[in-house]
Design a protein around this motif. Structure first.
Motif, PDB file in Angstrom:
ATOM      1  N   SER A  90      74.296  34.401  11.864  1.00 18.38           N
ATOM      2  CA  SER A  90      75.462  34.199  12.717  1.00 18.38           C
ATOM      3  C   SER A  90      76.750  34.575  12.002  1.00 18.38           C
ATOM      4  O   SER A  90      77.752  34.904  12.616  1.00 18.38           O
ATOM      5  CB  SER A  90      75.540  32.755  13.194  1.00 18.38           C
ATOM      6  N   ARG A  91      76.696  34.503  10.655  1.00 15.04           N
ATOM      7  CA  ARG A  91      77.938  34.721   9.902  1.00 15.04           C
ATOM      8  C   ARG A  91      77.563  35.160   8.489  1.00 15.04           C
ATOM      9  O   ARG A  91      76.609  34.634   7.901  1.00 15.04           O
ATOM     10  CB  ARG A  91      78.677  33.379   9.858  1.00 15.04           C
ATOM     11  N   VAL A  92      78.310  36.132   7.964  1.00 14.91           N
ATOM     12  CA  VAL A  92      78.130  36.549   6.568  1.00 14.91           C
ATOM     13  C   VAL A  92      79.384  36.124   5.816  1.00 14.91           C
ATOM     14  O   VAL A  92      80.489  36.418   6.248  1.00 14.91           O
ATOM     15  CB  VAL A  92      77.949  38.081   6.442  1.00 14.91           C
ATOM     16  N   VAL A  93      79.199  35.406   4.716  1.00 15.68           N
ATOM     17  CA  VAL A  93      80.364  35.020   3.919  1.00 15.68           C
ATOM     18  C   VAL A  93      80.287  35.701   2.561  1.00 15.68           C
ATOM     19  O   VAL A  93      79.216  35.825   1.971  1.00 15.68           O
ATOM     20  CB  VAL A  93      80.480  33.482   3.731  1.00 15.68           C
ATOM     21  N   GLU A  94      81.432  36.150   2.082  1.00 15.71           N
ATOM     22  CA  GLU A  94      81.504  36.803   0.784  1.00 15.71           C
ATOM     23  C   GLU A  94      82.067  35.794  -0.207  1.00 15.71           C
ATOM     24  O   GLU A  94      83.102  35.181   0.051  1.00 15.71           O
ATOM     25  CB  GLU A  94      82.413  38.021   0.905  1.00 15.71           C
ATOM     26  N   ILE A  95      81.384  35.636  -1.340  1.00 11.75           N
ATOM     27  CA  ILE A  95      81.768  34.605  -2.305  1.00 11.75           C
ATOM     28  C   ILE A  95      82.459  35.230  -3.508  1.00 11.75           C
ATOM     29  O   ILE A  95      81.873  36.073  -4.192  1.00 11.75           O
ATOM     30  CB  ILE A  95      80.520  33.819  -2.782  1.00 11.75           C
ATOM     31  N   ASP A  96      83.671  34.792  -3.750  1.00 15.20           N
ATOM     32  CA  ASP A  96      84.375  35.177  -4.975  1.00 15.20           C
ATOM     33  C   ASP A  96      83.965  34.165  -6.042  1.00 15.20           C
ATOM     34  O   ASP A  96      84.331  32.995  -5.982  1.00 15.20           O
ATOM     35  CB  ASP A  96      85.885  35.128  -4.721  1.00 15.20           C
ATOM     36  N   THR A  97      83.179  34.611  -7.007  1.00 20.47           N
ATOM     37  CA  THR A  97      82.573  33.682  -7.966  1.00 20.47           C
ATOM     38  C   THR A  97      83.452  33.425  -9.197  1.00 20.47           C
ATOM     39  O   THR A  97      82.992  32.790 -10.155  1.00 20.47           O
ATOM     40  CB  THR A  97      81.192  34.207  -8.419  1.00 20.47           C
ATOM     41  N   THR A  98      84.686  33.882  -9.157  1.00 14.85           N
ATOM     42  CA  THR A  98      85.600  33.675 -10.291  1.00 14.85           C
ATOM     43  C   THR A  98      85.696  32.198 -10.662  1.00 14.85           C
ATOM     44  O   THR A  98      85.941  31.358  -9.790  1.00 14.85           O
ATOM     45  CB  THR A  98      87.015  34.200  -9.937  1.00 14.85           C
ATOM     46  N   GLY A  99      85.466  31.893 -11.913  1.00 14.76           N
ATOM     47  CA  GLY A  99      85.589  30.515 -12.396  1.00 14.76           C
ATOM     48  C   GLY A  99      84.361  29.656 -12.164  1.00 14.76           C
ATOM     49  O   GLY A  99      84.332  28.499 -12.562  1.00 14.76           O
ATOM     50  N   LEU A 287      58.917  27.018  11.007  1.00 11.54           N
ATOM     51  CA  LEU A 287      60.171  26.345  10.639  1.00 11.54           C
ATOM     52  C   LEU A 287      61.379  27.118  11.177  1.00 11.54           C
ATOM     53  O   LEU A 287      62.306  26.537  11.741  1.00 11.54           O
ATOM     54  CB  LEU A 287      60.268  26.191   9.117  1.00 11.54           C
ATOM     55  N   LEU A 288      61.359  28.441  11.029  1.00 11.13           N
ATOM     56  CA  LEU A 288      62.486  29.255  11.507  1.00 11.13           C
ATOM     57  C   LEU A 288      62.603  29.186  13.031  1.00 11.13           C
ATOM     58  O   LEU A 288      63.704  29.132  13.579  1.00 11.13           O
ATOM     59  CB  LEU A 288      62.340  30.710  11.032  1.00 11.13           C
ATOM     60  N   ARG A 289      61.454  29.133  13.722  1.00  8.48           N
ATOM     61  CA  ARG A 289      61.465  28.972  15.186  1.00  8.48           C
ATOM     62  C   ARG A 289      62.087  27.634  15.570  1.00  8.48           C
ATOM     63  O   ARG A 289      62.869  27.527  16.503  1.00  8.48           O
ATOM     64  CB  ARG A 289      60.026  29.032  15.736  1.00  8.48           C
ATOM     65  N   ARG A 290      61.696  26.597  14.836  1.00  8.75           N
ATOM     66  CA  ARG A 290      62.212  25.251  15.139  1.00  8.75           C
ATOM     67  C   ARG A 290      63.721  25.170  14.859  1.00  8.75           C
ATOM     68  O   ARG A 290      64.456  24.500  15.567  1.00  8.75           O
ATOM     69  CB  ARG A 290      61.461  24.192  14.312  1.00  8.75           C
ATOM     70  N   LEU A 291      64.169  25.857  13.827  1.00  8.63           N
ATOM     71  CA  LEU A 291      65.605  25.876  13.514  1.00  8.63           C
ATOM     72  C   LEU A 291      66.375  26.560  14.638  1.00  8.63           C
ATOM     73  O   LEU A 291      67.430  26.098  15.061  1.00  8.63           O
ATOM     74  CB  LEU A 291      65.857  26.593  12.180  1.00  8.63           C
ATOM     75  N   LYS A 292      65.804  27.646  15.127  1.00 12.37           N
ATOM     76  CA  LYS A 292      66.436  28.368  16.249  1.00 12.37           C
ATOM     77  C   LYS A 292      66.501  27.451  17.478  1.00 12.37           C
ATOM     78  O   LYS A 292      67.548  27.333  18.132  1.00 12.37           O
ATOM     79  CB  LYS A 292      65.624  29.637  16.543  1.00 12.37           C
ATOM     80  N   ALA A 293      65.376  26.804  17.768  1.00  8.99           N
ATOM     81  CA  ALA A 293      65.310  25.926  18.938  1.00  8.99           C
ATOM     82  C   ALA A 293      66.284  24.758  18.803  1.00  8.99           C
ATOM     83  O   ALA A 293      66.827  24.272  19.797  1.00  8.99           O
ATOM     84  CB  ALA A 293      63.886  25.414  19.118  1.00  8.99           C
ATOM     85  N   GLY A 294      66.513  24.327  17.567  1.00  7.02           N
ATOM     86  CA  GLY A 294      67.421  23.204  17.325  1.00  7.02           C
ATOM     87  C   GLY A 294      68.895  23.609  17.335  1.00  7.02           C
ATOM     88  O   GLY A 294      69.766  22.772  17.096  1.00  7.02           O
ATOM     89  N   GLY A 295      69.153  24.883  17.550  1.00  5.71           N
ATOM     90  CA  GLY A 295      70.541  25.351  17.643  1.00  5.71           C
ATOM     91  C   GLY A 295      71.195  25.609  16.297  1.00  5.71           C
ATOM     92  O   GLY A 295      72.421  25.750  16.212  1.00  5.71           O
ATOM     93  N   TYR A 296      70.389  25.677  15.246  1.00  5.21           N
ATOM     94  CA  TYR A 296      70.959  25.947  13.920  1.00  5.21           C
ATOM     95  C   TYR A 296      71.271  27.434  13.770  1.00  5.21           C
ATOM     96  O   TYR A 296      70.590  28.277  14.348  1.00  5.21           O
ATOM     97  CB  TYR A 296      70.003  25.480  12.815  1.00  5.21           C
ATOM     98  N   LYS A 297      72.313  27.718  12.990  1.00  2.00           N
ATOM     99  CA  LYS A 297      72.766  29.095  12.807  1.00  2.00           C
ATOM    100  C   LYS A 297      72.790  29.432  11.315  1.00  2.00           C
ATOM    101  O   LYS A 297      73.313  28.654  10.521  1.00  2.00           O
ATOM    102  CB  LYS A 297      74.170  29.273  13.397  1.00  2.00           C
ATOM    103  N   VAL A 298      72.233  30.590  10.981  1.00  2.00           N
ATOM    104  CA  VAL A 298      72.128  30.965   9.569  1.00  2.00           C
ATOM    105  C   VAL A 298      73.389  31.673   9.091  1.00  2.00           C
ATOM    106  O   VAL A 298      73.867  32.616   9.724  1.00  2.00           O
ATOM    107  CB  VAL A 298      70.900  31.872   9.327  1.00  2.00           C
ATOM    108  N   VAL A 299      73.908  31.191   7.967  1.00  2.00           N
ATOM    109  CA  VAL A 299      75.025  31.845   7.285  1.00  2.00           C
ATOM    110  C   VAL A 299      74.453  32.542   6.049  1.00  2.00           C
ATOM    111  O   VAL A 299      73.701  31.932   5.283  1.00  2.00           O
ATOM    112  CB  VAL A 299      76.098  30.819   6.869  1.00  2.00           C
ATOM    113  N   HIS A 300      74.772  33.807   5.900  1.00  2.32           N
ATOM    114  CA  HIS A 300      74.292  34.552   4.733  1.00  2.32           C
ATOM    115  C   HIS A 300      75.398  34.628   3.684  1.00  2.32           C
ATOM    116  O   HIS A 300      76.494  35.094   3.971  1.00  2.32           O
ATOM    117  CB  HIS A 300      73.848  35.957   5.158  1.00  2.32           C
ATOM    118  N   MET A 301      75.083  34.167   2.468  1.00  2.00           N
ATOM    119  CA  MET A 301      76.057  34.180   1.374  1.00  2.00           C
ATOM    120  C   MET A 301      75.857  35.417   0.504  1.00  2.00           C
ATOM    121  O   MET A 301      74.774  35.628  -0.036  1.00  2.00           O
ATOM    122  CB  MET A 301      75.921  32.906   0.527  1.00  2.00           C
ATOM    123  N   LYS A 302      76.913  36.206   0.407  1.00  2.00           N
ATOM    124  CA  LYS A 302      76.853  37.422  -0.410  1.00  2.00           C
ATOM    125  C   LYS A 302      77.916  37.347  -1.490  1.00  2.00           C
ATOM    126  O   LYS A 302      78.999  36.804  -1.258  1.00  2.00           O
ATOM    127  CB  LYS A 302      77.154  38.650   0.453  1.00  2.00           C
TER     128      LYS A 302
END
Ligand SMILES: [Zn+2]
Length: 340
Positions: A90-99, A287-302
């Motif tokens: 549902s969303r891709v987030v970019e991580i600035d790992t400084t510090g 598990l992934l099917r159940r997460l979808k059915a439960g309305g959960y949304k995956v965020v990908h951390m890059k």
């Protein structure tokens, strides 16, 4: 004479124009592709890059009548996902790992970036035959993405599997060289650094590319000195919000129930699982099917930028291994006692 000279200059001029047009239309359009990629938001980068190849040559088309036309590039599909009901990303987030920022409320409460029902899937201890490929297939079937924390030694045993993880677009960090407890009394600072750096170098060697500056402590044992060191190396530290304890599960059902029950309480989570574990690999499709059915949304951390591994560890690792990675099999796979 004047006319002849004029004609000659005109011909040269025309040839230059045709040559310039030919060069323009036949050279790779890397400049345009890069510009489109940079300006597009992360989730649309692939589509933007693909469509950049089919950008029309606008007004130059009129002048290029004598230049053989190149066949048009067929439009690329916006998404390669064949499953219309996929869990997806549902969303891709970019991580600035400084510090060395810390993630996961089990230990780090500063960075609260997930909203209700958002989850991050993370997998430790791979790569491992059968189980890791099963996890990859389940994720691919749901067109979703995860973060992997492989063990350095395992990466040297099965580089081809770790390459598949990266090729599928998942983020690949590290989880030490030998899964040592970096908070143990017998572990000194130098040993902890060696475990961290050798782990990252092993992942780099297996992938043939730099890993993400993402790290997870074995057993979530956060040694203070090692934490400070990771901060100085600009490596993000991942704890979790939901620990599946999948390594203790007796079957796939227990893994599913453990994750869903804990998730119901937390509402959102970085979920810790193990692609090394058979029951997790078996549990994942449902598990992934159940997460979808439960309305959960995956965020990908890059990661915003890859980790620069240290040359001394890269070199030491290659020297240690002696044999090429492709031939590195466990000793009991190579040497068998037949009579005693
Ligand atoms: Zn682990």
């Amino acid at each position: 004479m004047r006319n002849a000279l004029g004609l000659m200059l005109a011909s040269v001029g025309a040839a230059v124009v045709i040559a310039a047009v030919w060069f323009w239309t036949s050279s790779p359009r890397a400049d345009l592709a890069v510009a489109a990629t940079v300006s597009a938001p992360p989730a649309e980068r692939i589509a933007a890059t693909a469509s950049a190849k089919s950008i029309p040559t606008f007004e130059l088309v009129e002048v290029t009548a004598t230049v053989p036309a190149k066949p048009p590039v067929p439009p690329q599909p916006k998404t390669a996902c064949a499953n219309p009901d996929a869990l997806g990303v549902s969303r891709v987030v970019e991580i600035d790992t400084t510090g060395g920022p810390g993630f996961g409320f089990a230990h780090f409460k500063q960075l609260d970036f997930l909203t209700d029902k958002e989850i991050v899937l993370t997998f430790d201890d791979g790569p491992w035959p059968v189980n890791t490929p099963s996890v990859l297939k389940a994720l691919a079937d749901e067109c979703t993405k995860a973060v992997f924390f492989p063990i350095g030694k395992h990466a040297t045993y099965h580089p081809e599997i770790l390459k598949q993880v990266a090729a599928a677009g998942h983020s690949v960090g590290a989880h030490t060289w030998s899964h040592a407890n970096l908070n143990a009394k017998k572990m000194n600072e130098q040993q902890a650094r060696d475990e961290i750096e050798k782990g990252f170098s092993a992942v780099k060697l297996a992938l043939g590319a730099a890993p993400s500056p993402f790290f997870r402590f074995p057993q979530l044992q956060h040694g203070p000195a090692a934490m400070a060191y990771l901060g100085s190396r600009n490596v993000a530290i991942f704890s979790c919000d939901v620990d599946s304890f999948d390594f203790k599960a007796k079957d796939a059902t227990q893994v599913i129930n453990s994750v869903l029950t804990k998730l119901e309480k937390s509402g959102k989570a970085i979920i810790l699982m193990h692609d090394f574990q058979k029951h997790t690999a078996e549990a994942l499709p449902l598990l992934l099917r159940r997460l979808k059915a439960g309305g959960y949304k995956v965020v990908h951390m890059k990661a915003k930028a890859p980790l620069q591994t240290l040359a001394e560890y890269d070199e030491a690792l290659v020297k240690d291994m002696k044999l090429p990675v492709a031939s590195a099999r466990p000793v009991n796979n190579v040497v068998q006692t037949v009579t005693e």
